[in-house]
Design a protein around this motif. Structure first.
Motif, mmCIF file in Angstrom:
data_model
loop_
_atom_site.group_PDB
_atom_site.id
_atom_site.type_symbol
_atom_site.label_atom_id
_atom_site.label_comp_id
_atom_site.label_asym_id
_atom_site.label_seq_id
_atom_site.Cartn_x
_atom_site.Cartn_y
_atom_site.Cartn_z
ATOM 1 N N CYS A 153 13.766 -40.252 79.871
ATOM 2 C CA CYS A 153 14.603 -41.297 80.471
ATOM 3 C C CYS A 153 13.834 -42.079 81.536
ATOM 4 C CB CYS A 153 15.851 -40.681 81.102
ATOM 5 S SG CYS A 153 16.908 -39.811 79.924
ATOM 6 N N LYS A 168 15.133 -52.888 76.198
ATOM 7 C CA LYS A 168 15.093 -52.289 74.865
ATOM 8 C C LYS A 168 14.574 -50.854 74.883
ATOM 9 C CE LYS A 168 14.616 -56.617 72.308
ATOM 10 N NZ LYS A 168 13.764 -57.444 71.415
ATOM 11 N N SER A 204 21.410 -39.730 77.668
ATOM 12 C CA SER A 204 21.068 -38.321 77.510
ATOM 13 C C SER A 204 21.978 -37.528 78.448
ATOM 14 C CB SER A 204 19.592 -38.083 77.861
ATOM 15 O OG SER A 204 18.746 -38.827 77.013
ATOM 16 N N GLU A 227 29.439 -45.603 75.021
ATOM 17 C CA GLU A 227 28.101 -45.119 74.691
ATOM 18 C C GLU A 227 27.662 -45.590 73.306
ATOM 19 O OE1 GLU A 227 25.721 -40.857 74.069
ATOM 20 O OE2 GLU A 227 27.774 -40.864 74.842
ATOM 21 N N GLY A 228 28.575 -45.561 72.347
ATOM 22 C CA GLY A 228 28.233 -45.990 70.996
ATOM 23 C C GLY A 228 27.828 -47.450 70.941
ATOM 24 N N ASN A 231 20.335 -50.675 71.583
ATOM 25 C CA ASN A 231 19.394 -49.554 71.487
ATOM 26 C C ASN A 231 19.224 -48.833 72.823
ATOM 27 O OD1 ASN A 231 17.676 -47.940 69.833
ATOM 28 N ND2 ASN A 231 15.887 -48.864 70.801
ATOM 29 N N ILE A 232 20.220 -48.910 73.680
ATOM 30 C CA ILE A 232 20.220 -48.157 74.939
ATOM 31 C C ILE A 232 20.940 -46.839 74.688
ATOM 32 C CG2 ILE A 232 21.135 -48.081 77.292
ATOM 33 C CD1 ILE A 232 20.718 -51.090 77.446
ATOM 34 N N SER A 233 20.243 -45.731 74.932
ATOM 35 C CA SER A 233 20.830 -44.429 74.656
ATOM 36 C C SER A 233 21.020 -43.635 75.936
ATOM 37 C CB SER A 233 19.957 -43.640 73.672
ATOM 38 O OG SER A 233 18.662 -43.424 74.206
ATOM 39 N N ARG A 257 16.588 -45.519 78.361
ATOM 40 C CA ARG A 257 17.298 -44.284 78.052
ATOM 41 C C ARG A 257 17.729 -43.682 79.383
ATOM 42 N NH1 ARG A 257 14.156 -39.841 74.702
ATOM 43 N NH2 ARG A 257 14.058 -41.578 73.213
ATOM 44 N N LEU A 263 24.315 -48.169 72.246
ATOM 45 C CA LEU A 263 23.286 -47.822 71.267
ATOM 46 C C LEU A 263 23.262 -48.818 70.110
ATOM 47 C CD1 LEU A 263 21.094 -45.813 70.404
ATOM 48 C CD2 LEU A 263 22.884 -44.489 69.268
ATOM 49 N N GLU A 264 24.440 -49.147 69.577
ATOM 50 C CA GLU A 264 24.516 -50.028 68.414
ATOM 51 C C GLU A 264 24.074 -51.449 68.726
ATOM 52 O OE1 GLU A 264 28.400 -47.495 66.868
ATOM 53 O OE2 GLU A 264 28.631 -49.554 67.595
#
Length: 478
Positions: free
Chosen positions: A263, A169, A202, A190-191, A198-200, A172, A194-195
């Protein structure tokens, strides 16, 4: 030595019901606390929420919830000390998006007159049902005495599960460059990451990393010289001093960029634009970062580095993961398979002294690493997905002898290589796997229920995993 359990914080909520003995519940809650203290568990207690230090009404639940939220707990331990108040347990658990452990101590034999002070097992059935009604996923530790080995193992395993979930959770990933054109298999959404999780990411372009390298070199950054000294200590260096400095500078630059963008891992377009810019392969630099707990994978394999983070978290960081290509079958062993790469194995996983060779048969550039990985039983892991669905492939294999191979490598023997191979071909997985020399398949399996990820096996071991989690067997490795 640091306590490995400190990285995970549990909220401890012992519970009782009024119709059974409050004194007995208080006594067993105290015994549970003593055991957790002896184990070195990092937990937040509720002794101050009422006179009993137990959960049984709305007022206490509200106080416990606030205390746990303020402490930012990573997991919730519901200890049913007599029958438990199931709706307060569920109301409390519903307020947290963390793993939940349910357990209660085994009931004593009835008194000579047939009376009983506690009714713990029956209460566990009730709590489990109401947690389901509240749609709260939970982990059940079977109804054993507090001094039974199954209790200690179950709590320790739950802490590992919490660490996997916590890591997942909070992930990054520094993405350095797009994926190489030829590697369509490492394409990610990538979307969705995240959706759903919650992994984003950079993302930064390669020139930004190259600029960081040049600035570090121009400033004679002390960490470059420190890294060079580390490389000379852990490996036989067969490349020029200039190339060695670039290996060190790249490692430092990647680390600084991960810190700059917040990250905990990275993925890089490792060929061929990078070689045009700095003249080396990134693999030795990545191997150093693997050992420092900041893994970076090649071919911009985002799902691959997530796999690394998860399998290492399942060991509480006590084992570093190798990251390997699944390459080819063993020439003699029908269930043997080569796991190999130009590097990306931590130096600490080497069976023999590593080398930094002048080049590799795939790419004629310096910067690769060569060694055979350690013997042992491995847990393999691959988080992956496509078409909106995500799963985690997991299983075991053991190291066996095989022919020498350039780069970093280990030959693994599977129970049935055809099953493993077929899983990779049918997908959604690819030929990159993370692996540790520890049996953490049950940990990964249990963590999946909290991650919205489907567990998947390449061997028919699911019932063995359930048996381990019930405490019926000590290990799923045969």
């Amino acid at each position: 030595m640091a306590n490995v359990f400190d990285q995970v914080k549990l909220g401890f909520a012992p519970t009782r019901r009024n119709i059974f003995s409050a004194d007995a519940a208080i006594e067993f809650a105290g015994k549970t606390r003593d055991k957790l203290n002896d184990m070195g568990v990092n937990y937040v207690d509720i002794k101050d929420i009422n006179a009993d230090g137990l959960l049984y009404d709305d007022a206490g639940m509200t106080k416990a919830a606030k205390k746990f939220k303020d402490a930012n707990i990573d997991g919730l331990f519901l200890a049913n000390e007599n029958f438990g108040t199931e709706y307060e347990c569920a109301r409390l658990a519903k307020q947290f998006n963390v793993p939940v452990l349910l357990w209660g101590p085994k009931d004593e034999a009835p008194a000579p007159d047939g009376s009983r002070l506690r009714d713990t097992q029956c209460g566990l059935f009730a709590i489990g049902k109401v947690l389901r009604r509240f749609q709260v996923p939970f982990t059940y530790l079977v109804n054993v005495d507090i001094d039974d080995p199954e209790f200690e193992r179950g709590v320790q395993d739950f802490i590992k599960v919490c660490n996997v979930v916590k890591t997942f959770k909070a992930t990054r990933i520094l993405q350095v460059g797009p994926r190489p054109f030829d590697f369509w298999s490492t394409m990610v959404n990538e979307g969705e990451l995240l959706e759903k999780f919650n992994i984003s990411l950079s993302p930064i372009p390669l020139p930004e990393l190259v600029q960081e390298i040049h600035e570090l070199q121009a400033n004679h950054d002390h960490e470059i010289s420190t890294t060079i000294a580390t490389l000379r200590e852990v490996a036989d260096i067969q490349i020029s001093d200039k190339d060695l400095e670039m290996v060190a500078a790249l490692k430092v630059a990647l680390k600084r960029k991960m810190i700059q963008y917040g990250c905990n891992a990275g993925a890089i377009q490792c060929w061929t634009a990078l070689q045009d810019e700095i003249g080396i392969l990134p693999y030795a630099s990545e191997s150093l970062l693997q050992d420092e707990g900041m893994p970076v994978t090649c071919e911009t394999d985002i799902h691959g580095v997530i796999s690394e983070l998860l399998v290492e978290a399942a060991t509480l960081g006590t084992h570093k993961a190798i990251f390997a290509d699944v390459n080819c079958r063993h020439p003699e062993n029908p269930n043997g398979e080569l796991m190999q790469h130009l590097g990306v194995f931590p130096f600490s996983t080497a069976k023999n002294r590593p080398t930094l060779p002048p080049s590799h048969f795939v790419f004629d550039f310096p910067g690769s690493v060569g060694f055979q990985a350690k013997d042992g039983h491995y847990t393999l892991c691959r988080f992956d997905g496509d078409n909106g669905k995500y799963s985690m492939l997991m299983g075991n294999a053991k190291a066996v002898e095989g022919p020498y191979e350039q780069g970093t490598y280990v030959w693994l023997e599977f129970a049935n290589l055809n099953r493993f191979e077929t899983k990779l071909v049918y997908g959604p997985y690819i030929h990159h796997m993370a692996a540790v020399t520890d049996d953490v398949v049950p940990i990964l399996y249990e963590a999946c229920k909290y991650l919205n990820v489907s567990p998947d096996f390449y061997d028919p071991i699911e019932e063995d995993v359930h048996a381990y989690l019930r405490g019926d067997i000590d290990s799923i490795i045969k």
